[in-house]
Every structure is written in C-alpha cells, then in structure tokens.
Motif scaffolding. Sequence first.
Motif, short mmCIF file in Angstrom:
data_model
loop_
_atom_site.label_atom_id
_atom_site.label_comp_id
_atom_site.label_asym_id
_atom_site.label_seq_id
_atom_site.Cartn_x
_atom_site.Cartn_y
_atom_site.Cartn_z
N LYS A 180 46.97 0.53 4.53
CA LYS A 180 47.26 1.19 5.81
C LYS A 180 47.49 2.69 5.63
O LYS A 180 47.13 3.49 6.49
CB LYS A 180 48.50 0.55 6.45
N GLU A 181 48.06 3.08 4.51
CA GLU A 181 48.36 4.51 4.31
C GLU A 181 47.08 5.34 4.24
O GLU A 181 47.04 6.48 4.71
CB GLU A 181 49.15 4.71 3.03
N PRO A 197 42.16 -3.34 7.53
CA PRO A 197 43.39 -3.35 6.75
C PRO A 197 43.34 -4.29 5.56
O PRO A 197 44.09 -4.11 4.60
CB PRO A 197 44.44 -3.81 7.77
N ILE A 254 44.26 4.49 5.82
CA ILE A 254 43.73 4.54 7.20
C ILE A 254 44.42 5.65 7.97
O ILE A 254 43.78 6.42 8.71
CB ILE A 254 43.91 3.17 7.88
N ASP A 255 45.75 5.71 7.82
CA ASP A 255 46.50 6.79 8.49
C ASP A 255 46.07 8.16 7.98
O ASP A 255 46.00 9.12 8.75
CB ASP A 255 48.01 6.59 8.25
N TYR A 274 39.74 -1.75 14.01
CA TYR A 274 39.64 -2.24 12.64
C TYR A 274 38.74 -3.47 12.49
O TYR A 274 38.76 -4.12 11.45
CB TYR A 274 41.02 -2.55 12.05
#
Length: 601
Positions: free
Chosen positions: A147-148, A142, A150-151, A130
Amino acid sequence: MVAEALSKWSGINTLRNQIFAGFTVTMIAVLVFAGVYIYGQVSDLLKSSAVKHIQQTAVQMNGRLDALLEQIDSLSTQVATSSYVQKLLLSEANGVPANFNERQSLLQIANGYMAYSSGIQSLELYTRDYRRLFPLDDIGLPSRVAKEWIDEADRKKGRLVWVGIDPRQPDTVLALRRVSLIDQGYSAGGYVAVHIHRAYFEMNEAAEEDGSANGEFMLLADSNGQTIMSDLPIEDAGAVLRQSGGTVTIVGDPYLAVRQSSATTGWTLVLLTRIQATTEGISVLRTAILVSIGIGAVAFLVLSLFLSTVVTRPILKLMRTMRGARLGGLKPNPSPSPQIASLEIRELNNTYNQMVTHMNELIQVVYEKEITQSRTELKALQAQINPHFLFNTLEAIYWSLEDKEEEELASIVVAMSGLFRYVIGRSGNDDEWVTVKDELEHVERYLQIMTMRLGDRLSWRIEAQPGLEHAPIPKLLIQPLVENAILHGVESKLGPGSVVVEVFASAAHPGCAVVKVTDDGPGMDEETVAKLMRSAENRAPDSGSRGTGVAIANVQRRLKLYFPEAPEAASAGSLKIDSVPGEGTSVSFEISIPRGEERTR
C-alpha cells in the motif's frame, strides 16, 4: 664494578666516537624517515589513482543505468497515455465496466510496447479501485504491491515509482505508475505495473566474466537494500551493503568501494576493487627503498669514520702539546698539514700558538709589575692621612678659640667638626642608614654654619613629631634640600628669609612619615616646577653645575633606590614640589616606618 664501568665508558666517549655515532644515527634516521615518507606517499598515490579510476567507471555505469531507467519510464508513459487505455479507464471511471473483448485487446497493445524493450517481462493495468484489467484475472493491486508504494504513486501524480524487487517474482524488478485521465483534468484513472527482468540491469559483462580474477565487482541494490544485480554471491553482497565507508571487507579481504546513487530510483550502485590489486607495485618500491637505505647507511658509515678521524687527529695532537705545556712550560704546537686539516683546525692551532707567545710575554710583564706595585703600595701607605688628623686639628682650633674667649667662632668650629664627622666619620654599609634624629642634628649644624654667613637674613626652625626620632632614613637626604632652600629661597629674596624643616606622620598614607622643607623665597610657577621635575628625572647623578637642580636629582635618585615600590611603602620614593610665585616653595617626600623592629642599620 661501577668505577670499572665508568673507566670503560670514558675510554670510548671520545669526540671521534661521538661524531661517528651522531652522524651515523642522524643519517640512518633521515634515510628511514625519507623511505617511510616516500612509501606512504606512493601508496596513497596508487590508491588515489585507483579510486579515481573506479569513480569514473561508476559514473559511466550510473549513466548507463539512467539510460535503461529512462527507456522503461518512456515506455510506461506511452502505455499510460495510450488513447485506448485512456478510453478504457475513462469508461471504468464513469461506471461502465470493460467487457472481455476490450480487455483482450489490451494484450495486443502490451505486446506492441514490450517489443521495444527486451527487459520488460510483463505489463499490468489496474483501475483506480485497484481491479486488474490486464491480464485477465481478478487479482487486486494491493495483493501485488504494498500500500505504501500505491500511495507513493498517487503522490507522484503520474511519475514512475520504482518499487524494487518484486516479492512475488524475485527474478523481476517492479515499477508502478498512476494513469492520469487527460479528459477528466488528469484525475486518477488507474495504475500501470511494469515487471523488468533483473538481467536487464546487467552493466558489467566483462567484469562478470573475469571480475574475480581482476578483483573488480559490481553491485546494484534498490532503496530497500535488496540486491538487484551483483557479481558477488548473495551473502557477500549483503555484507557489503551493511558496511559503510570507502573500504569494505569481503571474506577477510579488503576492497575499495565507490558508491553512486541514482536520483531517479534511489538505488545504489557499488563498484568494488581489491586493494591488493591496486598496490601491486608497492612491494617493488618497498624493496628498492630498503636496498637504498642499506647502501646509503654503509656509505655514510665509511664517510663518517673518515671524517671523524680527519677532525679529531689534529685535536688529539694539540691536546698532547697542551698537556706537555702544563708539565714543562708553554711550548707552541707544530702546524698541521693544510692538505689534511681543515681551516678551523689550522686556525685553532695558530690561535693556541699565539696564545702561548702572548702568555710568555705576559708572565714577564706581570713579574715586573709585581715588583713595581709593591713599591707603589708602600708609598701609598705612607701618603695616607687619617681622618682623625682633621678632627684633632679642629679640636685644637676650638680650644684655642675658647682660651681667647671667641665663643661664636668656637661654636662654628664645633658645628663644622660635627658636620665633617657625620659625613666622613664612618665608612662601610653601616653608615647608609641613620635615624631621623641624627639627620636633623646634622641639618641643625649646617644651619648654624649658614647663620654665621647670612647673619640676620636667615631664620630657621626644625620640628619633629614625637615618636618619629628613631625612624630610619638614608643619610644626607634632608641637608641637600635645606641647602637648596637657602640658595634659591633665602639668598634670592630681598630681606630676611626663613627655612622650616618638619617631620610628621602622613595622614594620607598610614605607616609613612613626611619630611618637608619650606622656604619663603620668591617661589616658582607651574612650568618651572614641571621643568625642574623633568630635569630631576633625566639628570645623571652628580652632574651639572650650581643651581641646575643637581641636589633635587640626587635626592630623587636615592629615594627611588632606598624606597622601591612595595605595598608597605607605596607612597615613598618620590619628591613633591609645591611652589607659589612670591610666597615660597616647599619640597617634601615620604619615608616608610618599619613595623616592629627598626630597620637594621
């Protein structure tokens, strides 16, 4: 007051007014219904056409949107698969950080790709831990993307993820893609973030210029419900997104809404058209329908008034003639003019005239018949013979035989007198029911007379269970069965024969009594018995000749008449025949015994 109101009502409640009012109301109702139906159908047609047009426009715009998205996806794919980017991220993955010059070189590569599309505002490159490589700062991924997302990019494994409105740069749309290292088995090597101008997604320039005038608007929202591009103010766009269905309301005005969803991004494209703009022609149609209803109603009023007058005028004339006939004799009515009166009215008048002629003839015939009938009745009264004359004659014969000591003949005459008196002695409904005792006494008298004819060939016995003598039974129900037993049993047998009449309580059906007539004649086989029962069921009453089961048929018919199916007489009302060839025949039936008082005789 009430009488006066009724008098006024009867004065206007005429056939002419009924026809006039009925036709008028019916026609107005038909015109109103047709107008409402046509208005509704045309309105629905206009709305349907508008919806189809908007849907076609939405499909076209959705295609343009997919083309724009495909362009961004293609450019970001080229960045992710660039040899220089792959080499730089591979070094980072192997623990060799990129120096300043290597990172600075990414600016030239980014500018080269951005030149292919005016919609891309900026490109960002991150390592798999990151850290940002480009632009040259230390901001982490981030802090730029939730984050969601990125996931989600990791789950997509290299496919572009459309995040939506960038919270740090509200004038841009953010997309994220994971960079897969080709030389390391497509393992995660970093991330590419793409910032696109919101104006890049503008697809309705003409609507933007005069959309408010035409009542047409466009709205594009991301998967989070945030407006990316809209011709409407932000507050109105949010209100549209909060509503569902094919119709939405904006500041009190109804709009047709057509929604298209993008399978690639999950975004929603909404096209809005003011309903008033789609139904501009309905007001003209409504006016035309109202005018048509008015003209049709007036025309039908005149027509119904004329028709009611034509129909009722000959009827009123015929009524006056009939009223005069009631007061001063039957007179024919003049025929109405064929040019005015209808065929039915003329036929009604002709029928009345024929009826008058026929009734005048009948009055004369009835008058003559009355005189003839009076004379005939007088002669019929003179020719009537009182049944007591027959009984008195038999009594005289009996006393004459007594004087001559002819006791056997005298007993036969007494039995015959009692038999006749039982059969024709009474008349009326009171004679339909008798007691079992009376019926058995009549059978005994009949057997006495038959004994005189057959002599020693006939022996008989009558038995009745005590307590059943006063049970009601239809008159002349047992004697025909006894006559059958003698005719087909005793007389058909060589040598002497016997007949037994029994009355006893039914063991199988409480509340019923069994009447049974048995002879020891030649008997019948099962086929003959079945044929006899079918004949009894189908035979018309009192038809046929001697020996063809007429007595059985008559008894069966009377049983069904006097004992219909009912809970208290479930087994009564049908004959039962038991016969054995060479041994004899027994015919039986059941009668119901009333509870409490006896049946009224």
